[in-house]
Design a protein around this motif. Structure first.
Motif, PDB file in Angstrom:
ATOM      1  N   UNK A 135       0.851  -1.187   0.000  1.00  0.00           N
ATOM      2  CA  UNK A 135       0.000   0.000   0.000  1.00  0.00           C
ATOM      3  C   UNK A 135       0.889   1.241   0.000  1.00  0.00           C
ATOM      4  N   UNK A 136       0.739   2.073  -1.017  1.00  0.00           N
ATOM      5  CA  UNK A 136       1.565   3.268  -1.192  1.00  0.00           C
ATOM      6  C   UNK A 136       0.704   4.509  -0.985  1.00  0.00           C
ATOM      7  N   UNK A 157       9.990  12.407   3.089  1.00  0.00           N
ATOM      8  CA  UNK A 157      10.650  11.240   3.682  1.00  0.00           C
ATOM      9  C   UNK A 157      10.064   9.976   3.051  1.00  0.00           C
ATOM     10  N   UNK A 158      10.782   8.888   3.183  1.00  0.00           N
ATOM     11  CA  UNK A 158      10.395   7.617   2.558  1.00  0.00           C
ATOM     12  C   UNK A 158      10.438   6.554   3.648  1.00  0.00           C
ATOM     13  N   UNK A 159       9.279   6.005   4.022  1.00  0.00           N
ATOM     14  CA  UNK A 159       9.184   5.061   5.136  1.00  0.00           C
ATOM     15  C   UNK A 159       8.531   3.768   4.670  1.00  0.00           C
ATOM     16  N   UNK A 160       9.118   2.654   5.087  1.00  0.00           N
ATOM     17  CA  UNK A 160       8.538   1.333   4.823  1.00  0.00           C
ATOM     18  C   UNK A 160       8.169   0.708   6.157  1.00  0.00           C
ATOM     19  N   UNK A 203      15.257  -1.389   0.249  1.00  0.00           N
ATOM     20  CA  UNK A 203      14.603  -1.224  -1.054  1.00  0.00           C
ATOM     21  C   UNK A 203      14.356   0.243  -1.377  1.00  0.00           C
ATOM     22  N   UNK A 204      14.261   1.089  -0.357  1.00  0.00           N
ATOM     23  CA  UNK A 204      14.051   2.517  -0.596  1.00  0.00           C
ATOM     24  C   UNK A 204      15.128   3.079  -1.519  1.00  0.00           C
ATOM     25  N   UNK A 206       4.808   6.816   2.257  1.00  0.00           N
ATOM     26  CA  UNK A 206       4.647   5.734   3.232  1.00  0.00           C
ATOM     27  C   UNK A 206       4.277   4.454   2.502  1.00  0.00           C
ATOM     28  N   UNK A 207       5.080   3.417   2.725  1.00  0.00           N
ATOM     29  CA  UNK A 207       4.813   2.098   2.146  1.00  0.00           C
ATOM     30  C   UNK A 207       4.419   1.172   3.276  1.00  0.00           C
TER      31      UNK A 207
END
Length: 502
Positions: free
Chosen positions: A21-22, A30-33, A44-45, A65-66
């Motif tokens: 879900x993206x 920011x990039x959050x998993x 993977x980011x 947000x992933x």
């Protein structure tokens, strides 16, 4: 902006559905998993960011947000790269989210946008087929995915080609059909001079799927005999080939997309750790006993293995599977194997030869053999003493009978067992148990009396008693006998170890 892409998580030989879900929202970029990712998934980011940059796309300056749902299921591996990238592309409108909803996606991304192979594609394809979806996977694994049956496989070499296919501007070709791997017999029994008793035991082991231990001095041919076993075993049936190939796929060993036809033969070094042999580790992977599923696990220099490592095989040899328990997950791998082991009688290997034996004989032999526990030895059906080969033996002409002749008898015996156990579960005599074993392997009256007397004299455990029955049933099958007789029981008892070590 949001999007969802389907992928899978691997638990043993099971592929469980996972939603990537993206969501893109305003805020400090920011990039959050999230969703229990391991380090490979967190990283993977950077791979996704670099791969998108390589095709001329930049991530928007938003909060990305992933979420990998379900959130309580551990996510391991690099195959989440591609679904995360596709979810981002759908969220920013670079590809159609509706089109992606009809596919399951797996694959690792390279920094230049190429899609690299990742373990488990065959399992993902079977899952996608069951969910009535197609599969997006690396180009190098398209043939592997096609073994799952009738499903739409999009095997893409890189992100640009995949996007063009999804838009319909440049369709990717269907994966090439790959034949199953060719059958190779390996060493031939005609190469073995002498050792008639050991070759007979090898034939019985092959016919009934029994475990075998060979003991003898160095250079007697134990390893050669073990290497000949796959050549006399019947090829894998289609359902068996799929099972074996699924294990190989999870381990990343299914090269060229060719499904397995030959039974596995695994021969780990005696320095192997417990996770290497039975499975587990930081990222749970199948061990050697699972990679040998429906084939042969050969342990050379058996007493040189660490005793706890050997004892970890006891349960899998009985149940045919390995369960690896972790705090947050429970993974089961199949492990229906034939254990073939070889050992020297003592550390120097020359027990019984006054000219070569060490000064500690015979005490050194007792100490050396005690490294293998009695319960493990009790699970081995056939114990064979392999005598040394003299120079005169080596000058003899080759045996008249080779692996092809023995394989024909083994195949005939396996066919008898296939008919006998059809619909009951077991595939070979070694797997028969309980009332079914009593029904098919109870000897005639003279055989039953011999077995009872021998069980008392040899102090056989209940397990040992039933293993003698299974071996006797196999010997009767090789002889074409409907009922187990006294002569079959007598030969089976001759292969039984009388005094297990503690």
């Amino acid at each position: 902006m949001a999007a969802t892409v389907a992928t899978v998580a691997y638990l043993g030989l099971e592929a469980r559905a996972v939603e990537v879900q993206v969501q893109l929202t305003s805020g400090v970029p920011r990039f959050t998993v999230v969703g229990l990712p391991d380090n490979a998934v967190r990283e993977s980011r950077e791979r996704v960011r670099a791969a998108l940059a390589a095709i001329g796309l930049a991530l928007p300056p938003k909060v990305i947000t992933i979420n990998l749902s379900p959130a309580d299921l551990p996510k391991e591996g690099s195959h989440y790269d591609l679904p995360i990238a596709l979810g981002l592309l759908a969220a920013i409108g670079a590809t159609d989210a509706e089109t992606l909803s009809h596919y399951v996606a797996v694959g690792e991304l390279c920094l230049d946008g190429r899609i690299a192979a990742s373990p488990g594609v065959l399992l993902a394809a079977i899952h996608a087929s069951g969910a009535d979806k197609g599969l997006i996977c690396p180009a190098s694994q398209g043939s592997e995915a096609s073994w799952a049956g009738e499903l739409d496989v999009v095997a893409a070499p890189d992100l640009l080609a995949l996007l063009a296919h999804l838009k319909g501007t440049a369709l990717l070709p269907a994966p090439a059909e790959v034949e199953a791997e060719p059958l190779e017999r390996g060493p031939d029994l005609a190469q073995v001079k002498g050792q008639e008793v050991a070759k007979r035991a090898l034939e019985i082991a092959a016919a009934g799927g029994h475990n075998l231990l060979m003991s003898g001095p160095p250079g007697a041919g134990k390893s050669l005999l073990a290497a000949c076993l796959p050549g006399i075993l019947p090829p894998l049936q289609p359902a068996e080939a799929l099972e074996v190939s699924m294990v190989a796929s999870v381990a990343g060993d299914l090269g060229g997309g060719k499904i397995r036809r030959r039974r596995p033969f695994r021969s780990p070094h005696h320095s192997a750790s417990m996770p290497a042999l039975v499975g587990g580790g930081l990222r749970v992977r199948p061990g050697e006993i699972s990679l040998a599923h429906l084939g042969v696990l050969f342990l050379d220099e058996l007493p040189e293995f660490q005793r706890p490592v050997l004892d970890s095989l006891r349960q899998p040899l009985e149940t045919g599977n390995v369960s690896v328990a972790r705090a947050n997950t429970h993974v089961t791998f199949p492990a229906r194997v034939q254990l073939v082991a070889a050992m020297n009688p003592c550390r120097c290997g020359h027990l019984g030869d006054p000219a070569l034996a060490c000064s500690r004989a015979p005490r050194c032999a007792a100490d050396y053999q005690a490294r293998v526990s009695g319960p493990l030895l009790d699970r081995i059906d056939l114990h064979v003493e392999v005598n040394g080969v003299s120079a005169a033996d080596l000058t003899l002409p080759p045996p008249a009978e080779g692996s092809i002749d023995v394989a024909q008898r083994v195949a005939a015996a396996r066919e008898v067992q296939a008919r006998r156990y059809n619909g009951h579960g077991p595939r070979t005599n070694a797997e028969a148990d309980g009332e079914l074993l009593d029904a098919v392997a109870t000897p005639d009256d003279p055989g039953r009396k011999l077995l009872a007397d021998a069980a008392a004299a040899m102090r056989l455990s209940a397990r040992g008693y039933h293993r003698v029955m299974r071996v006797a049933r196999t010997i009767a099958d090789l002889a074409g006998a409907e009922q187990v007789g006294r002569i079959h029981v007598a030969e089976a008892l001759s292969y039984r170890r009388q005094a297990p070590h503690n």
